[in-house]
Design an enzyme around this catalytic site. Structure first.
Site, PDB file in Angstrom:
ATOM      1  N   ASN A 208      55.207  46.565  30.531  1.00  0.00           N
ATOM      2  CA  ASN A 208      56.151  45.449  31.943  1.00  0.00           C
ATOM      3  C   ASN A 208      56.706  44.811  31.349  1.00  0.00           C
ATOM      4  O   ASN A 208      56.315  44.778  29.704  1.00  0.00           O
ATOM      5  CB  ASN A 208      55.788  45.416  33.199  1.00  0.00           C
ATOM      6  CG  ASN A 208      54.255  44.342  32.930  1.00  0.00           C
ATOM      7  OD1 ASN A 208      53.792  43.535  32.020  1.00  0.00           O
ATOM      8  ND2 ASN A 208      52.532  45.170  32.978  1.00  0.00           N
ATOM      9  N   ASP A 276      49.532  48.381  37.588  1.00  0.00           N
ATOM     10  CA  ASP A 276      48.260  48.745  38.525  1.00  0.00           C
ATOM     11  C   ASP A 276      48.260  49.973  38.746  1.00  0.00           C
ATOM     12  O   ASP A 276      47.322  50.630  39.018  1.00  0.00           O
ATOM     13  CB  ASP A 276      49.584  48.412  39.746  1.00  0.00           C
ATOM     14  CG  ASP A 276      49.575  46.531  40.546  1.00  0.00           C
ATOM     15  OD1 ASP A 276      48.586  46.319  40.316  1.00  0.00           O
ATOM     16  OD2 ASP A 276      50.657  46.781  40.425  1.00  0.00           O
ATOM     17  N   LYS A 286      51.557  64.993  21.786  1.00  0.00           N
ATOM     18  CA  LYS A 286      52.805  64.005  22.190  1.00  0.00           C
ATOM     19  C   LYS A 286      53.435  65.576  22.810  1.00  0.00           C
ATOM     20  O   LYS A 286      53.921  66.667  22.532  1.00  0.00           O
ATOM     21  CB  LYS A 286      54.366  64.181  20.673  1.00  0.00           C
ATOM     22  CG  LYS A 286      55.429  63.377  21.100  1.00  0.00           C
ATOM     23  CD  LYS A 286      56.090  63.543  20.167  1.00  0.00           C
ATOM     24  CE  LYS A 286      57.460  62.935  20.176  1.00  0.00           C
ATOM     25  NZ  LYS A 286      58.652  63.797  19.532  1.00  0.00           N
ATOM     26  N   PRO A 303      41.644  49.742  37.690  1.00  0.00           N
ATOM     27  CA  PRO A 303      41.067  49.187  38.883  1.00  0.00           C
ATOM     28  C   PRO A 303      41.487  47.904  38.728  1.00  0.00           C
ATOM     29  O   PRO A 303      42.385  47.318  37.557  1.00  0.00           O
ATOM     30  CB  PRO A 303      39.293  48.381  37.569  1.00  0.00           C
ATOM     31  CG  PRO A 303      40.128  49.315  36.416  1.00  0.00           C
ATOM     32  CD  PRO A 303      41.215  50.320  36.499  1.00  0.00           C
ATOM     33  N   ASP A 304      41.094  46.870  39.089  1.00  0.00           N
ATOM     34  CA  ASP A 304      41.270  45.304  39.523  1.00  0.00           C
ATOM     35  C   ASP A 304      40.499  44.544  38.957  1.00  0.00           C
ATOM     36  O   ASP A 304      39.525  44.383  40.093  1.00  0.00           O
ATOM     37  CB  ASP A 304      42.047  44.693  41.496  1.00  0.00           C
ATOM     38  CG  ASP A 304      42.241  44.174  41.474  1.00  0.00           C
ATOM     39  OD1 ASP A 304      42.291  42.793  40.659  1.00  0.00           O
ATOM     40  OD2 ASP A 304      43.547  43.883  42.641  1.00  0.00           O
ATOM     41  N   ILE A 305      41.001  43.667  37.902  1.00  0.00           N
ATOM     42  CA  ILE A 305      40.881  43.040  37.212  1.00  0.00           C
ATOM     43  C   ILE A 305      39.494  41.933  37.663  1.00  0.00           C
ATOM     44  O   ILE A 305      38.432  41.272  38.233  1.00  0.00           O
ATOM     45  CB  ILE A 305      40.890  43.074  35.757  1.00  0.00           C
ATOM     46  CG1 ILE A 305      40.758  44.037  35.157  1.00  0.00           C
ATOM     47  CG2 ILE A 305      39.669  41.571  34.921  1.00  0.00           C
ATOM     48  CD1 ILE A 305      42.468  43.797  33.938  1.00  0.00           C
ATOM     49  N   PHE A 324      47.084  34.470  39.626  1.00  0.00           N
ATOM     50  CA  PHE A 324      48.450  34.461  39.905  1.00  0.00           C
ATOM     51  C   PHE A 324      48.518  35.363  40.977  1.00  0.00           C
ATOM     52  O   PHE A 324      47.968  36.464  40.652  1.00  0.00           O
ATOM     53  CB  PHE A 324      49.045  35.038  38.020  1.00  0.00           C
ATOM     54  CG  PHE A 324      48.627  33.425  37.378  1.00  0.00           C
ATOM     55  CD1 PHE A 324      47.917  32.764  37.018  1.00  0.00           C
ATOM     56  CD2 PHE A 324      49.834  33.377  36.860  1.00  0.00           C
ATOM     57  CE1 PHE A 324      47.610  31.998  35.651  1.00  0.00           C
ATOM     58  CE2 PHE A 324      49.925  31.299  36.145  1.00  0.00           C
ATOM     59  CZ  PHE A 324      48.750  31.009  36.859  1.00  0.00           C
ATOM     60  N   LYS A 338      47.664  37.665  48.611  1.00  0.00           N
ATOM     61  CA  LYS A 338      46.674  38.026  47.648  1.00  0.00           C
ATOM     62  C   LYS A 338      45.404  37.546  47.516  1.00  0.00           C
ATOM     63  O   LYS A 338      44.028  38.229  47.133  1.00  0.00           O
ATOM     64  CB  LYS A 338      47.804  37.833  47.124  1.00  0.00           C
ATOM     65  CG  LYS A 338      47.552  38.821  45.585  1.00  0.00           C
ATOM     66  CD  LYS A 338      48.872  38.777  45.007  1.00  0.00           C
ATOM     67  CE  LYS A 338      49.692  40.140  44.531  1.00  0.00           C
ATOM     68  NZ  LYS A 338      50.940  39.828  44.077  1.00  0.00           N
ATOM     69  N   LYS A 342      41.709  39.428  47.378  1.00  0.00           N
ATOM     70  CA  LYS A 342      41.397  39.364  45.905  1.00  0.00           C
ATOM     71  C   LYS A 342      39.966  38.941  45.963  1.00  0.00           C
ATOM     72  O   LYS A 342      39.427  38.784  44.895  1.00  0.00           O
ATOM     73  CB  LYS A 342      42.114  38.481  44.263  1.00  0.00           C
ATOM     74  CG  LYS A 342      43.763  39.776  44.871  1.00  0.00           C
ATOM     75  CD  LYS A 342      44.110  40.822  43.637  1.00  0.00           C
ATOM     76  CE  LYS A 342      45.222  40.941  43.486  1.00  0.00           C
ATOM     77  NZ  LYS A 342      45.157  41.665  42.173  1.00  0.00           N
TER      78      LYS A 342
HETATM   79  N1  CTP Z   1      45.150  41.904  38.465  1.00  0.00           N
HETATM   80  C1  CTP Z   1      44.494  42.481  37.115  1.00  0.00           C
HETATM   81  N2  CTP Z   1      43.784  43.555  37.869  1.00  0.00           N
HETATM   82  C2  CTP Z   1      44.901  44.116  38.607  1.00  0.00           C
HETATM   83  C3  CTP Z   1      46.352  43.630  38.936  1.00  0.00           C
HETATM   84  C4  CTP Z   1      46.709  42.697  38.958  1.00  0.00           C
HETATM   85  O1  CTP Z   1      42.484  41.401  37.313  1.00  0.00           O
HETATM   86  N3  CTP Z   1      44.877  45.718  37.714  1.00  0.00           N
HETATM   87  C5  CTP Z   1      45.377  40.672  38.608  1.00  0.00           C
HETATM   88  C6  CTP Z   1      46.151  39.057  38.016  1.00  0.00           C
HETATM   89  O2  CTP Z   1      46.372  39.548  36.699  1.00  0.00           O
HETATM   90  C7  CTP Z   1      47.036  38.603  38.736  1.00  0.00           C
HETATM   91  C8  CTP Z   1      46.492  39.077  40.004  1.00  0.00           C
HETATM   92  O3  CTP Z   1      45.729  40.158  39.709  1.00  0.00           O
HETATM   93  O4  CTP Z   1      45.789  37.742  38.305  1.00  0.00           O
HETATM   94  C9  CTP Z   1      47.976  39.410  40.776  1.00  0.00           C
HETATM   95  O5  CTP Z   1      48.373  40.460  40.232  1.00  0.00           O
HETATM   96  P1  CTP Z   1      50.159  40.772  41.091  1.00  0.00           P
HETATM   97  O6  CTP Z   1      50.138  41.662  40.022  1.00  0.00           O
HETATM   98  O7  CTP Z   1      50.886  39.502  41.616  1.00  0.00           O
HETATM   99  O8  CTP Z   1      49.291  41.308  42.201  1.00  0.00           O
HETATM  100  P2  CTP Z   1      48.704  42.985  41.933  1.00  0.00           P
HETATM  101  O9  CTP Z   1      47.490  42.815  42.457  1.00  0.00           O
HETATM  102  O10 CTP Z   1      49.245  43.973  41.277  1.00  0.00           O
HETATM  103  O11 CTP Z   1      49.433  43.579  43.512  1.00  0.00           O
HETATM  104  P3  CTP Z   1      50.891  43.619  43.586  1.00  0.00           P
HETATM  105  O12 CTP Z   1      51.624  44.558  42.197  1.00  0.00           O
HETATM  106  O13 CTP Z   1      51.343  44.933  44.790  1.00  0.00           O
HETATM  107  O14 CTP Z   1      51.930  42.501  43.922  1.00  0.00           O
END
Ligand code: CTP
Length: 398
Positions: A208, A276, A286, A303-305, A324, A338, A342
């Site tokens: 990204n 995500d 390749k 995983p959502d860290i 953030f 959010k 979270k």
């Molecule tokens: N984050 C994380 N791990 C992930 C996704 C997000 O730790 N797999 C953390 C980011 O570092 C940030 C927060 O979650 O602090 C929100 O990230 P953001 O990209 O705004 O949200 P998402 O959880 O990805 O939700 P969406 O893309 O649906 O807005």
């Protein structure tokens, strides 16, 4: 290290040729540098080079009349916030350990009550000799700080410990010592930063637009306030922030593992733009263009860290968890949802619909239990410094 002054004592070893790079790094981190060069050191690097880089006169001799009439060696050791000895040769270490004052370098080191950091550099046998081991033990007992030496191939052709630590490591150690009196001293803070790269095959990945600038600025601002910072970053094209421990990762799963390995921490700031999704089964080889047309990619959720760390049991969870929210629309409404989803204590909402990602400035609103705190648009460094100060206030003294 803004506004701090460092006296750099340069000993006589081949590693002295790395000192110009060290001077630049210390200056870039905000410190002013003045050099004392031993006679042996002057065989490897010239006073002219060090003087031009440090923009200050280089002192070499104890009996330099003009300077010594004004008690130059005492002034040199008083004016500094920190003395760095690099390269610290076996001879300099021996002089320091036995309290000799036989030349300007050893006299300055004996006359000082300021913190002293040495970066030893010598042949591996000299480093391992019982006399050097004894001297090192004495210096450590005297409160001298040591960085390195590293292991590797040496100028003499031998291999082993004895190479001077890299200038970046010396800068970081100096930074830690100089920040030790800040409001976050004694605190450990984690910062995630940058994008993650999720492989499709060995040569392709999904990424990204995150530059990592905001996270790097936060890590630097926290370190400046004295925190020990674990800066866990995805692949970025910006310089490492000064004075932090840098942990490099590629994928979201690696980032989560690095965060878990860096715990415990007093606070954690999740500024990374984590992917995500990852490609479910990245190809081992390749992917070739072929008769089957474009490949179809299947995705798996990463995983959502932030949510994982925020949900840890109290004894392992950082006391302050800061997330953030990168939003392009309904910024505050999405941010509120959010924050609850979270489980983080603070959520820094930013509108990324413009050129925030990769840009130099940011406008954020901090959401916490007390409400919503909208900050004016400012530089990412400004946001970082204000956030670091808010974290210091929330944690209080260690
Ligand atoms: N984050 C994380 N791990 C992930 C996704 C997000 O730790 N797999 C953390 C980011 O570092 C940030 C927060 O979650 O602090 C929100 O990230 P953001 O990209 O705004 O949200 P998402 O959880 O990805 O939700 P969406 O893309 O649906 O807005």
């Amino acid at each position: 290290m803004n506004g701090k002054s460092i006296l750099l004592v340069v000993g006589g070893g081949i590693a002295a040729c790395k000192i110009p790079a060290l001077i630049r790094l210390l200056q870039k981190a905000g410190a002013s540098v003045q050099c004392v060069l031993t006679h042996a050191g002057a065989e490897f690097v010239t006073p002219l080079a060090l003087g031009a880089l440090s923009r200050a006169p280089v002192r070499t001799g104890l009996f330099d009349l003009d300077d010594e009439a004004a008690m130059g060696h005492i002034q040199l050791s008083r004016a500094a916030d920190l003395i760095v000895v690099a390269p610290a040769t076996a001879d300099l270490m021996a002089k320091m350990a036995t309290g000799q004052a036989s030349d300007l370098a050893s006299t300055v080191l004996l006359a000082t009550d300021k913190p002293v950091l040495i970066a030893p550099a010598m042949n591996v046998r000299m480093w391992q000799h019982p006399a050097t081991r004894r001297n090192l033990a004495t210096l450590l007992a005297d409160g001298v700080h040591v960085v390195g030496p590293d292991e590797g191939e040496m100028a003499c052709g031998e291999f082993g410990p004895g190479r001077m630590a890299e200038p970046e490591a010396i800068r970081d150690a100096a930074h830690r010592l100089l920040g030790a009196d800040g409001p976050l001293s004694g605190r450990h803070v984690l910062v995630t930063s940058g994008p993650t790269h999720e492989p499709i095959d060995p040569v392709r990945y999904i990424a990204n637009r995150s530059s990592g600038r905001q996270g790097a600025a936060i890590a630097a601002a926290l370190a400046k306030l004295g925190a020990r910072v674990s800066y866990i970053t995805g692949p970025v094209a910006i310089a490492d922030p000064a004075g932090v421990d840098v942990i490099r990762v590629q994928t979201a799963r690696e980032m989560l593992a690095a965060v878990e390995a860096a715990l415990p921490a007093d606070a954690a700031v999740f500024a990374a733009a984590v992917a995500d999704w990852r490609v479910d089964k990245a190809a081992a080889c390749k992917i070739k263009k072929g008769k089957d047309g474009a490949p179809a990619l299947a995705f798996a959720e990463n995983p959502d860290i932030l949510a994982t760390i925020a949900a840890l049991p109290a004894q392992r969870r950082p006391r302050l968890v800061v997330g953030f929210a990168a939003e392009t629309d309904n910024v505050l409404a999405n941010a509120r949802t959010k924050r609850a989803a979270k489980g983080c204590d603070w959520l820094v909402a930013n509108d990324v619909s413009g050129d925030v990602m990769g840009g130099a400035s940011n406008q954020v609103t901090v959401l916490d239990d007390a409400g919503e705190d909208a900050w004016p648009e400012m530089s990412k460094t400004g946001v970082a410094e204000r956030l670091a100060a808010r974290i210091a206030e929330a944690l209080g003294p260690a």
